[in-house]
Design a protein around this motif. Structure first.
Motif, PDB file in Angstrom:
ATOM      1  N   LYS A 137       0.648  -1.211   0.051  1.00 42.71           N
ATOM      2  CA  LYS A 137       0.098  -0.038   0.169  1.00 42.71           C
ATOM      3  C   LYS A 137       0.885   1.259  -0.198  1.00 42.71           C
ATOM      4  CE  LYS A 137      -4.280  -1.843   2.219  1.00 42.71           C
ATOM      5  NZ  LYS A 137      -5.103  -1.702   3.428  1.00 42.71           N
ATOM      6  N   ASP A 141       1.938   4.343  -4.201  1.00 41.93           N
ATOM      7  CA  ASP A 141       2.087   5.612  -4.305  1.00 41.93           C
ATOM      8  C   ASP A 141       3.080   6.003  -5.096  1.00 41.93           C
ATOM      9  OD1 ASP A 141      -0.268   5.950  -2.997  1.00 41.93           O
ATOM     10  OD2 ASP A 141       0.752   6.321  -0.986  1.00 41.93           O
ATOM     11  N   ARG A 198      -0.650  -4.388 -11.163  1.00 40.98           N
ATOM     12  CA  ARG A 198      -1.586  -3.254 -11.479  1.00 40.98           C
ATOM     13  C   ARG A 198      -2.356  -3.734 -12.628  1.00 40.98           C
ATOM     14  NH1 ARG A 198       1.880   1.955 -13.486  1.00 40.98           N
ATOM     15  NH2 ARG A 198       1.834   0.415 -15.386  1.00 40.98           N
ATOM     16  N   GLU A 212     -13.866   2.000  -8.675  1.00 37.15           N
ATOM     17  CA  GLU A 212     -14.384   3.092  -7.836  1.00 37.15           C
ATOM     18  C   GLU A 212     -14.794   4.258  -8.827  1.00 37.15           C
ATOM     19  OE1 GLU A 212     -13.268   6.260  -4.248  1.00 37.15           O
ATOM     20  OE2 GLU A 212     -12.015   4.867  -4.758  1.00 37.15           O
ATOM     21  N   GLY A 234      -5.659   0.608 -10.525  1.00 34.65           N
ATOM     22  CA  GLY A 234      -5.854   0.094  -9.408  1.00 34.65           C
ATOM     23  C   GLY A 234      -4.777  -1.035  -9.500  1.00 34.65           C
ATOM     24  N   ARG A 243      -6.249  -1.866  -4.048  1.00 32.13           N
ATOM     25  CA  ARG A 243      -6.752  -0.630  -4.129  1.00 32.13           C
ATOM     26  C   ARG A 243      -7.622  -0.607  -5.384  1.00 32.13           C
ATOM     27  NH1 ARG A 243      -2.760   4.070  -5.712  1.00 32.13           N
ATOM     28  NH2 ARG A 243      -3.361   3.181  -7.603  1.00 32.13           N
ATOM     29  N   LYS A 246      -9.681   4.232  -9.636  1.00 25.80           N
ATOM     30  CA  LYS A 246     -10.844   5.051  -9.896  1.00 25.80           C
ATOM     31  C   LYS A 246     -10.987   5.553 -11.072  1.00 25.80           C
ATOM     32  CE  LYS A 246      -9.214   7.432  -5.476  1.00 25.80           C
ATOM     33  NZ  LYS A 246      -8.784   8.481  -4.750  1.00 25.80           N
TER      34      LYS A 246
END
Length: 253
Positions: A137, A141, A198, A212, A234, A243, A246
């Protein structure tokens, strides 16, 4: 002395009487064994007593064995009455029921133990697969920042920079873009080896478990509930969504 003289003839008389009696009773030619007749009465009686005792014990043991065998034969031959048969049947049924109960407990214990083994294996595998969840996590980033840096340079401009490699600035720019792409490729492949992958859902059907929706807009040329824009890619860790991506979704209703 007088007592000895008085008792002497009586003993001699008794001894002579015993000799005459033994001679009269036996009347056999083995008279040369008269020494046997002179054996003391106590010794003879003791010999007869020991012999009779052994024979008596032997006969009693034989009688006891015969009595036991007869009783066993009678018990086997005699049929059980109704009360004894009912009691025996009841006892047998209770024992059979107890055996079934213990067998059921044994099977349940074996099943519980096997379930525990399977559950422990799954938990160990899950702990091994998702042990780097926190690290992953924090790492995504950095991967996003690298992806944003590459997205700031359109592919068309990067191609033009490579073609115009005569100039020093264009050559440095092209080398920078290639270096970033190589770094991203190596990083993504390394993450994939550890189960971190990914995904870009652009063009896929919207899935609330993996996507999302940040905004929705009508687009007549696209199918309803389809992802047409990826705002943030994601990540999955060993098949589990780490994750959600979006995205923008088509809404034609």
């Amino acid at each position: 002395m007088l007592r000895q003289l008085a008792s002497g003839p009586s003993k001699a008389a008794r001894l002579a009487f015993q000799v005459r009696r033994a001679t009269a009773v036996t009347a056999s030619p083995l008279r040369n064994t008269a020494a046997t007749a002179f054996r003391p009465r106590q010794a003879l009686s003791a010999g007869r007593w020991y012999s009779s005792e052994a024979e008596t014990a032997k006969s009693e043991a034989g009688d006891a064995a015969a009595t036991k065998e007869s009783r066993t034969a009678e018990a086997e031959a005699e049929p059980l009455n109704a009360a004894d048969a009912a009691a025996l049947r009841k006892d047998l049924d209770s024992k059979a029921k107890e055996v079934l109960e213990w067998k059921d407990k044994y099977l349940r214990s074996v099943a519980d133990f096997r379930n525990l083994q399977e559950r422990t294996k799954r938990e160990i595998k899950s702990a091994r697969d998702f042990a780097i969840t926190g690290f992953a996590k924090d790492l995504v980033d950095s991967v996003d920042n690298l992806d944003r840096a590459l997205s700031m340079v359109p592919e068309k401009k990067a191609a033009e920079a490579v073609e115009a490699a005569e100039e020093k600035l264009s050559q440095d720019f092209a080398n920078l873009v290639d270096g970033l792409k190589m770094t991203e490729t190596v990083l993504i492949n390394t993450l994939k080896k550890h189960g971190l992958e990914r995904f870009d859902p652009n063009g896929d059907r919207f899935d609330p478990n993996e996507h999302e929706a940040t905004f929705m807009t009508p687009m007549p040329d696209k199918e309803h509930n389809t992802v047409f824009h990826t705002q943030q890619k994601g990540f999955r860790l060993n098949g589990r969504v780490l994750r959600a991506a979006k995205v923008g979704v088509v809404n034609n209703k």
